[in-house]
Design an enzyme around this catalytic site. Structure first.
Site, PDB file in Angstrom:
ATOM      1  CD  GLN A  40      -2.440  -1.260   2.697  1.00 53.33           C
ATOM      2  OE1 GLN A  40      -3.443  -0.635   2.999  1.00 53.33           O
ATOM      3  NE2 GLN A  40      -1.832  -2.049   3.556  1.00 53.33           N
ATOM      4  CG  HIS A  86      -2.988   2.535  -1.674  1.00 54.16           C
ATOM      5  ND1 HIS A  86      -3.012   2.478  -0.310  1.00 54.16           N
ATOM      6  CD2 HIS A  86      -4.112   1.884  -2.088  1.00 54.16           C
ATOM      7  CE1 HIS A  86      -4.085   1.821   0.097  1.00 54.16           C
ATOM      8  NE2 HIS A  86      -4.768   1.439  -0.966  1.00 54.16           N
ATOM      9  CB  CYS A  92      -1.481  12.667 -18.806  1.00 52.79           C
ATOM     10  SG  CYS A  92      -2.504  13.783 -19.788  1.00 52.79           S
ATOM     11  CB  SER A 135      -3.804   0.567  10.468  1.00 53.35           C
ATOM     12  OG  SER A 135      -4.443   0.955   9.274  1.00 53.35           O
ATOM     13  CG  ASN A 156       0.764  -3.787  13.403  1.00 51.36           C
ATOM     14  OD1 ASN A 156       1.152  -2.891  14.149  1.00 51.36           O
ATOM     15  ND2 ASN A 156      -0.031  -3.561  12.364  1.00 51.36           N
ATOM     16  CG  LEU A 157       5.134  -1.362  16.090  1.00 47.10           C
ATOM     17  CD1 LEU A 157       5.193   0.161  16.196  1.00 47.10           C
ATOM     18  CD2 LEU A 157       6.387  -1.989  16.683  1.00 47.10           C
ATOM     19  CD  GLU A 158      -1.039  -0.269  17.591  1.00 45.37           C
ATOM     20  OE1 GLU A 158      -0.567   0.204  18.637  1.00 45.37           O
ATOM     21  OE2 GLU A 158      -1.729   0.381  16.782  1.00 45.37           O
ATOM     22  CB  ALA A 167       8.717  -4.321  10.017  1.00 43.40           C
TER      23      ALA A 167
HETATM   24  N1  APR Z   1       6.865  -2.397  12.508  1.00 41.54           N
HETATM   25  C1  APR Z   1       5.675  -3.006  12.315  1.00 41.54           C
HETATM   26  N2  APR Z   1       4.495  -2.357  12.320  1.00 41.54           N
HETATM   27  C2  APR Z   1       4.527  -1.021  12.524  1.00 41.54           C
HETATM   28  C3  APR Z   1       5.735  -0.304  12.730  1.00 41.54           C
HETATM   29  C4  APR Z   1       6.949  -1.057  12.718  1.00 41.54           C
HETATM   30  N3  APR Z   1       8.130  -0.485  12.910  1.00 41.54           N
HETATM   31  N4  APR Z   1       5.442   1.006  12.902  1.00 41.54           N
HETATM   32  C5  APR Z   1       4.118   1.107  12.804  1.00 41.54           C
HETATM   33  N5  APR Z   1       3.556  -0.096  12.591  1.00 41.54           N
HETATM   34  C6  APR Z   1       2.141  -0.431  12.375  1.00 41.54           C
HETATM   35  C7  APR Z   1       1.178   0.380  13.193  1.00 41.54           C
HETATM   36  O1  APR Z   1       0.920  -0.268  14.435  1.00 41.54           O
HETATM   37  C8  APR Z   1      -0.056   0.420  12.295  1.00 41.54           C
HETATM   38  O2  APR Z   1      -0.902  -0.700  12.529  1.00 41.54           O
HETATM   39  O3  APR Z   1       1.871  -0.096  11.029  1.00 41.54           O
HETATM   40  C9  APR Z   1       0.523   0.298  10.885  1.00 41.54           C
HETATM   41  C10 APR Z   1       0.502   1.582  10.102  1.00 41.54           C
HETATM   42  O4  APR Z   1      -0.834   1.913   9.875  1.00 41.54           O
HETATM   43  P1  APR Z   1      -1.274   3.131   8.933  1.00 41.54           P
HETATM   44  O5  APR Z   1      -0.486   4.349   9.309  1.00 41.54           O
HETATM   45  O6  APR Z   1      -2.743   3.208   8.985  1.00 41.54           O
HETATM   46  O7  APR Z   1      -0.788   2.686   7.488  1.00 41.54           O
HETATM   47  P2  APR Z   1      -1.460   1.703   6.430  1.00 41.54           P
HETATM   48  O8  APR Z   1      -2.201   0.607   7.092  1.00 41.54           O
HETATM   49  O9  APR Z   1      -0.390   1.339   5.468  1.00 41.54           O
HETATM   50  O10 APR Z   1      -2.476   2.668   5.723  1.00 41.54           O
HETATM   51  C11 APR Z   1      -3.183   2.199   4.608  1.00 41.54           C
HETATM   52  O11 APR Z   1      -4.211   4.312   4.233  1.00 41.54           O
HETATM   53  O12 APR Z   1      -3.900   6.609   4.295  1.00 41.54           O
HETATM   54  C12 APR Z   1      -4.019   5.501   3.501  1.00 41.54           C
HETATM   55  O13 APR Z   1      -3.284   5.196   1.289  1.00 41.54           O
HETATM   56  C13 APR Z   1      -2.823   5.316   2.611  1.00 41.54           C
HETATM   57  O14 APR Z   1      -1.666   3.309   2.003  1.00 41.54           O
HETATM   58  C14 APR Z   1      -2.248   4.003   3.076  1.00 41.54           C
HETATM   59  C15 APR Z   1      -3.458   3.294   3.636  1.00 41.54           C
END
Ligand code: APR
Length: 237
Positions: free
Chosen positions: A93, A111, A119, A180, A203-205, A221
């Site tokens: 993404q 994305h 264009c 997320s 994930n962290l959580e 990660a």
């Molecule tokens: N290692 C693993 N996981 C991590 C780390 C890390 N170092 N740092 C953050 N995270 C996790 C967070 O806990 C969270 O669940 O990564 C996730 C990031 O979430 P978002 O910021 O929501 O990103 P993402 O899920 O990629 O968003 C999806 O939303 O805004 C749009 O188009 C945009 O591609 C993006 C899409």
């Protein structure tokens, strides 16, 4: 064996790129709708051009590099993709190019990509390391004001969805990293895998879709992926 890896902003966090949802809903101090929606672009194109030009410059900064997580995934792909009866595909993404810079090829950027512009008239896509705005003539039609970032904004259709769905339907191992689980359709990819697919969430959580996975690896990660990749490579003859 068919492996599908899905990555989100979390994999690039340790390289210094901010995630989307860690800052009170602000993305680099802007409301996401302001800089990541067709309405936002229409309302204030200058702001949107400036925003993506800044993101592009940030990505080109010499200190911004792929981290151990990107390197581990690239190593897994490059080691396994030459094996017989094995497919491994990476869907991201993320709009950055850190997977490619770590050595991963054929990344499905659902994305869009920061280093590309499009264009609005013809749909043609161009690589662009340079800044561009409403005054930049389009390489295909020479018109000013026709270029936009090659980014999928809220309310627009992600790219390569048919490809993603067909990969997921045949998937034996699904690994979701640093996303997320709030943004669809990527959040529902895990539930599109077959029943006997092994599904790992890194994930962290926990996330709203964690219950769909049968293995959870909690940690950054860049720290946990090298170990996970080592384990997978040991398990696959
Ligand atoms: N290692 C693993 N996981 C991590 C780390 C890390 N170092 N740092 C953050 N995270 C996790 C967070 O806990 C969270 O669940 O990564 C996730 C990031 O979430 P978002 O910021 O929501 O990103 P993402 O899920 O990629 O968003 C999806 O939303 O805004 C749009 O188009 C945009 O591609 C993006 C899409």
């Amino acid at each position: 064996m068919n492996i599908v890896i899905l990555t989100g902003a979390g994999i690039s966090a340790e390289s210094g790129i901010k995630t989307f949802r860690d800052n009170g809903g602000l993305w680099e101090n802007h409301r996401v709708e302001e800089v990541a929606s067709p309405e936002g672009f229409k309302a204030n194109p200058d702001l949107v051009y400036r925003f993506y030009n800044d993101r592009r410059r940030q990505l080109l900064a010499p200190e911004l590099k792929p981290n151990d997580g990107h390197e581990a995934i690239a190593h897994l792909i490059n080691t396994l993709s030459s094996k017989e009866n094995m497919t491994i595909q990476l869907i991201t993404q993320n709009v950055d190019n850190l997977h490619e810079r770590a050595g991963a090829k054929d990344v499905w950027h659902m994305h869009g990509e920061l280093m590309k512009m499009r264009c609005q008239e013809t749909g043609e896509v161009f690589e662009s390391l340079e800044s561009f705005d409403a005054t930049t003539p389009c390489p295909c039609c020479q018109q000013q004001g026709n270029l936009r970032p090659h980014i999928v904004w809220f309310g627009e259709h992600p790219f390569y969805l048919d490809k993603a769905f067909s990969l997921l339907a045949l998937c034996d191992l699904f690994i979701s990293i640093g996303t997320s689980g709030h943004v669809y359709p990527a959040a529902q990819f895990v539930s599109m895998t077959p029943d006997d697919c092994h599904r790992i969430e890194v994930n962290l959580e926990g996330t709203p879709v964690s219950h769909n996975f049968n293995e959870h690896i909690t940690g950054a990660a860049g720290v946990v992926l090298p170990k996970l990749v080592q384990r997978i490579l040991k398990d696959i003859p």
